[in-house]
Scaffold this motif. Structure first.
Motif, short mmCIF file in Angstrom:
data_model
loop_
_atom_site.label_atom_id
_atom_site.label_comp_id
_atom_site.label_asym_id
_atom_site.label_seq_id
_atom_site.Cartn_x
_atom_site.Cartn_y
_atom_site.Cartn_z
N ASP A 115 -15.63 60.60 -0.18
CA ASP A 115 -15.69 59.15 -0.37
C ASP A 115 -14.33 58.50 -0.13
O ASP A 115 -14.25 57.40 0.44
CB ASP A 115 -16.16 58.86 -1.81
N GLU A 156 -14.04 55.84 3.42
CA GLU A 156 -13.23 54.67 3.79
C GLU A 156 -13.51 54.27 5.24
O GLU A 156 -13.54 53.09 5.57
CB GLU A 156 -11.73 54.98 3.63
N ARG A 188 -17.14 52.80 5.47
CA ARG A 188 -17.20 51.44 4.91
C ARG A 188 -16.32 50.46 5.67
O ARG A 188 -16.33 49.28 5.39
CB ARG A 188 -16.71 51.46 3.44
N LYS A 189 -15.51 51.01 6.62
CA LYS A 189 -14.58 50.19 7.43
C LYS A 189 -13.49 49.57 6.58
O LYS A 189 -13.07 48.44 6.83
CB LYS A 189 -15.32 49.08 8.18
N THR A 190 -13.07 50.28 5.55
CA THR A 190 -12.00 49.75 4.70
C THR A 190 -10.66 50.42 5.00
O THR A 190 -9.62 49.94 4.53
CB THR A 190 -12.33 49.97 3.20
N GLU A 243 -8.78 50.59 7.63
CA GLU A 243 -7.78 49.82 8.37
C GLU A 243 -7.06 48.84 7.44
O GLU A 243 -5.84 48.68 7.53
CB GLU A 243 -8.42 49.10 9.56
N SER A 244 -7.84 48.21 6.58
CA SER A 244 -7.23 47.27 5.63
C SER A 244 -6.23 47.99 4.73
O SER A 244 -5.18 47.45 4.39
CB SER A 244 -8.30 46.62 4.75
N LEU A 245 -6.57 49.21 4.37
CA LEU A 245 -5.68 50.01 3.52
C LEU A 245 -4.39 50.35 4.28
O LEU A 245 -3.29 50.26 3.72
CB LEU A 245 -6.41 51.29 3.10
N LEU A 297 -8.24 56.41 12.56
CA LEU A 297 -8.99 55.29 13.13
C LEU A 297 -10.16 55.75 14.00
O LEU A 297 -10.72 54.98 14.76
CB LEU A 297 -8.06 54.37 13.95
#
Lengths: 249, 408
Positions: free
Chosen positions: B208, B213, B216-218, B220-222, B406
Motif C-alpha cells: 500500500d 501510492e 492511487r496516483k499520489t 508524484e505529489s509526494l 514513476l
C-alpha cells in the motif's frame, strides 16, 4: 529592473532524454509573477515532462533552469519549496478526509500547525470545499478530488504554480472554479503556468504562451504576437500554423 | 534527514494501515485467532483421531483357519480384535478394505507346532488404509501374547520357570527438562510462525505504501514535496516494520497464552505433554530471557523482511502486480527456512548463523530448548543488522530511480 524582479521561472535550453528518446529538446521560455503563462501543446508534446523536470521530480539532461533564482540541478529542495504542481492525475489518500490529506502535505512542507489550520480554512473557502472537507476523500466526486488536489498543490503558498491539464474531465461548474482559482492566484501576484491542450481556455486566460510540439518550442510570446506572426485570428489557428511550420522545418 | 518528517510519514502510513481492513486482518486478527485455532483445534482433532484409532476394533480374517483352531480361538478372546469370515481371496478382501488384515495359516500348522518348529504366518495388510494403521502393532502384540502362552505350556511340561527367558530389560528415564521438552516441540512450529508473520504482517502495508501510492496516483505529489527520498523510505519502512512487529508479538503472545492455559497440545509425541501437571494443564513456560531473545531477533527479522518487501513492492505499478511479485519472493524466503527447520539431526555450526533468516530459525530453536551460545546470538544479530541496512539502502536507491517510482 522591474522585469527582472518579476521573473520567477527562467527555462533555458531545457532538454530531457530517456535513453535514445528526446522528450524535451532545448525548450526555452520565461514566466513572471502576476501572470498566467500558457504551456500549450497536443497530448504527448512534452508539457508534463517539462513540468516534471522543472519541479525536479525527473532529472534534467541538459540546459539551465532557475526557479526564483534557484538552480533546479543544484538546489532542488529550495526549488520544491517555491513551487506547487497540480499533476494530471489527481490521486488523493482515499482513507483520509480532505483535511487530513492537506494536513499531511502541510507537515511534509514543515508548516506549523496554526499556519496549516489557517491555510486550510482559507483554501477551503476559496475552492468551496467547506461542505465536504471533513468527509473521507474516497467518497469524493471527480470535481471534489480536483479541488482537493489544487488545495494540496498550493498548501505551502508557493509563488510559482503549475496546473497540468487542470480542467480535463471536469464538468462546467468544477472547471469554472478551477479557472477562477487560477485568476485569483494571478491577482495575488503568483505565477501560474497553465499547461493545456484546450486552446480557447488558454486564449482567455494567458497573456504569454509557449507552444510545444514533439518536445520543441515552436512558438513563444504574447498571444497577440503569435496571432500576428501567423496571420491568424485566434490562438487555435495560430497553434495549427506553428505546429505545421514546425513539422515542415 | 529530518526525523520529525520520518515520524510524519510513519504516522500517516500507520493511520492508513489501521483504516484498511485487509491490513488490519493480516496484522492483528489472523495472528490473534489463527494461533489458538491451530493449537486448540489441531490438538483436539489429533487427540480425537488417535483415540478413535486406539479404541477401534480391528477385524481379522483367516485363510485355512481350520488348521489353527487354537490360534483363532485365542485371537477371538483378545481385546479390540474381531475375527470375521470373508468370501473370495483373502488378499483381495484386505485390498478392498472389507477386512483390516488377513492371516494365512500354512497346512500342517498343528503338527509343526507340536514338533516345536518355528511357523511363519503370512499377514496381509493394506498400508494405504488409514484406519488400519494400528493393525500391525495390534496383531503383533496379540501374536506375541499367543507365543508366550505356547512357550509357557512347553516350559510347564519341562517344569522350567519362564522367567529365565528374560536376560536384560530396559527402564527408560528421560533426562530432558520440561523446558527442553516443550522447547523442542515448540521449536518446530514457533520459529516458522514468527517468520511467517514477520513477512505477511507487514506485506499489505509495504504494498500500500509503495505500489498503492502509484495506483492511487499520489506518488508524484509526494515526490514534489521538499522531503528527501531517504526520509520517505524510512517513514514507510518503519510503518511496514511496525505492522509486521505487531503481528509477530500478537502471534507469540497468542500462542503463549493458548498453550499455557488451553491444555491443548499439537505435539502428540509427548514433548510438552510429558511436562503436564495433575490438573491437566501443561507445565509450559518461557523465561523472560527467552521471550526477550524471541522478540529481539524477531524485530531484526522484521526489519530485514520489511525492507525487502518495500523494495519489491516499489517495482510494481499496482497492488495486484505487487502481490504477484511478493508471492514468489515469499516462497524463496520461506522454503530454505522450512528445510532447515525440519532437517533431522542437524548439527549447527557457527557459519550457519551468518545465513540471514535461517540463522534466526536456528537461534529460536536453541533458545527455546535453552542450549544457545553467545557467539550464535552475536553472529545472528550482526548478520541481520547488516542485511537490514543493505536492504534499506537498496530500497532508497529504488525510490531514487525515476523509471521505478514513476512507472505507470
Amino acid at each position: 529592473m522591474e522585469e527582472k524582479k518579476r521573473l520567477i521561472l527562467d527555462v533555458q535550453n531545457l532538454t530531457k532524454r530517456f535513453n535514445n528518446f528526446t522528450a524535451v529538446d532545448h525548450v526555452t521560455f520565461q514566466a513572471h509573477r502576476g501572470e498566467i503563462f500558457g504551456l500549450l501543446g497536443p497530448n504527448g508534446a512534452g508539457k508534463t515532462t517539462t513540468i516534471r523536470v522543472i519541479s525536479t521530480v525527473l532529472s534534467v539532461t541538459d540546459g539551465m533552469t532557475m526557479v526564483d533564482g534557484f538552480d533546479i540541478r543544484k538546489e532542488q529542495e529550495e526549488v520544491k519549496k517555491r513551487l506547487g504542481v497540480l499533476t494530471t492525475d489527481v490521486g488523493v489518500y482515499e482513507r483520509f478526509s480532505g483535511r487530513e490529506n492537506l494536513q499531511y502535505f502541510a507537515a511534509l512542507y514543515s508548516m506549523p500547525k496554526e499556519k496549516t489550520k489557517a491555510r486550510i480554512a482559507e483554501l477551503s473557502g476559496l475552492l468551496d470545499m467547506d461542505e465536504f472537507i471533513d468527509r473521507r476523500s474516497g467518497l469524493y466526486s471527480t470535481g471534489m478530488k480536483q479541488k482537493l488536489a489544487i488545495a494540496r498543490s498550493v498548501i505551502h503558498d508557493p509563488d510559482l504554480v503549475f496546473f497540468d491539464e487542470p480542467t480535463a474531465g471536469l464538468d462546467v461548474l468544477a472547471a469554472r472554479t478551477v479557472v477562477q482559482f487560477m485568476q485569483r492566484m494571478k491577482e495575488l501576484g503568483k505565477c501560474v503556468v497553465f499547461s493545456t491542450h484546450i486552446l480557447h481556455e488558454a486564449e482567455k486566460l494567458c497573456a504569454h504562451v509557449a507552444i510545444i510540439h514533439r518536445g520543441i518550442v515552436v512558438g513563444n510570446g504574447t498571444v497577440e504576437t503569435l496571432k500576428n506572426d501567423t496571420k491568424t485570428s485566434n490562438l487555435e489557428d495560430a497553434f495549427l500554423a506553428l505546429v505545421q511550420k514546425g513539422a515542415h522545418a | 534527514m529530518n526525523f520529525r518528517t520520518v515520524i510524519t510519514v510513519w504516522f500517516k502510513e500507520m493511520r492508513d494501515t489501521v483504516r484498511d481492513r485487509r491490513t488490519l486482518m493480516s496484522m492483528v486478527v489472523l495472528p490473534l485467532f489463527l494461533m489458538p485455532a491451530l493449537i486448540v483445534g489441531l490438538g483436539k482433532f489429533s487427540e480425537y483421531q488417535v483415540n478413535k484409532l486406539e479404541t477401534r476394533t480391528v477385524t481379522v480374517a483367516f485363510e485355512n483357519a481350520v488348521a489353527a483352531p487354537d490360534l483363532v480361538s485365542f485371537l477371538k478372546t483378545q481385546d479390540k480384535i474381531s475375527v470375521i469370515e470373508v468370501s473370495g481371496a483373502l488378499a483381495d478382501a484386505v485390498k478392498a478394505d472389507r477386512v483390516d488384515a488377513g492371516i494365512v495359516v500354512p497346512d500342517g500348522y498343528e503338527q509343526t507346532l507340536a514338533d516345536r518348529t518355528p511357523i511363519t504366518l503370512t499377514l496381509f495388510t493394506h498400508s494405504t488404509n488409514q484406519n488400519a494403521s494400528v493393525v500391525p502393532s495390534r496383531l503383533d502384540a496379540a501374536i506375541s501374547a499367543y507365543n508366550q502362552t505356547v512357550l509357557t505350556q512347553r516350559f510347564a511340561v519341562k517344569k522350567i520357570d519362564t522367567s529365565i527367558l528374560v536376560g536384560v530389560s530396559l527402564k527408560t528415564s528421560d533426562v530432558a527438562t520440561d523446558q527442553e521438552k516443550s522447547g523442542f516441540g515448540l521449536g518446530f512450529i514457533l520459529p516458522l510462525f514468527i517468520v511467517m508473520w514477520a513477512i505477511t504482517g507487514g506485506q499489505y502495508t509495504a504494498i500500500d505504501a509503495s505500489a498503492g501510492e502509484k495506483e492511487r496516483k499520489t506518488i508524484e505529489s509526494l515526490l514534489l514535496t521538499p522531503v528527501k527520498r531517504i526520509t520517505i523510505v524510512l517513514g514507510k519502512f518503519f510503518a511496514v516494520a511496525s505492522t509486521a512487529m505487531i503481528s509477530v508479538v500478537v502471534s507469540i503472545s497468542s500462542m503463549y497464552f493458548t498453550m499455557k492455559y488451553s491444555g491443548s497440545n499439537i505435539f502428540t509425541s509427548g514433548t510438552i505433554a510429558s511436562g503436564s501437571s495433575n490438573s491437566g494443564v501443561m507445565a509450559f513456560s518461557m523465561s523472560i530471557g527467552t521471550i526477550a531473545v524471541l522478540i529481539g531477533v524477531g524485530l531484526l527479522l522484521v526489519l530485514l523482511f520489511s525492507a525487502i518487501m518495500l523494495s519489491i513492492s516499489i517495482f510494481a505499478k499496482s497492488f495486484k502486480e505487487a502481490q504477484s511479485y511478493i508471492s514468489p519472493a515469499y516462497l524463496v524466503i520461506i522454503l530454505p527456512i522450512v528445510i532447515f527447520n525440519t532437517l533431522p539431526g542437524l548439527k549447527t555450526t557457527l557459519w550457519m548463523f551468518a545465513l540471514p533468516a535461517i540463522n534466526a530459525i536456528l537461534l529460536f530453536k536453541e533458545v527455546l530448548v535453552g542450549t544457545f551460545s553467545t557467539s550464535h546470538i552475536l553472529v545472528t544479530v550482526a548478520t541481520l543488522i547488516v542485511c537490514s541496512a543493505v536492504a534499506i539502502v537498496v530500497t532508497t536507491k529504488m525510490y531514487e530511480r525515476e523509471n521505478v517510482v514513476l512507472k505507470s
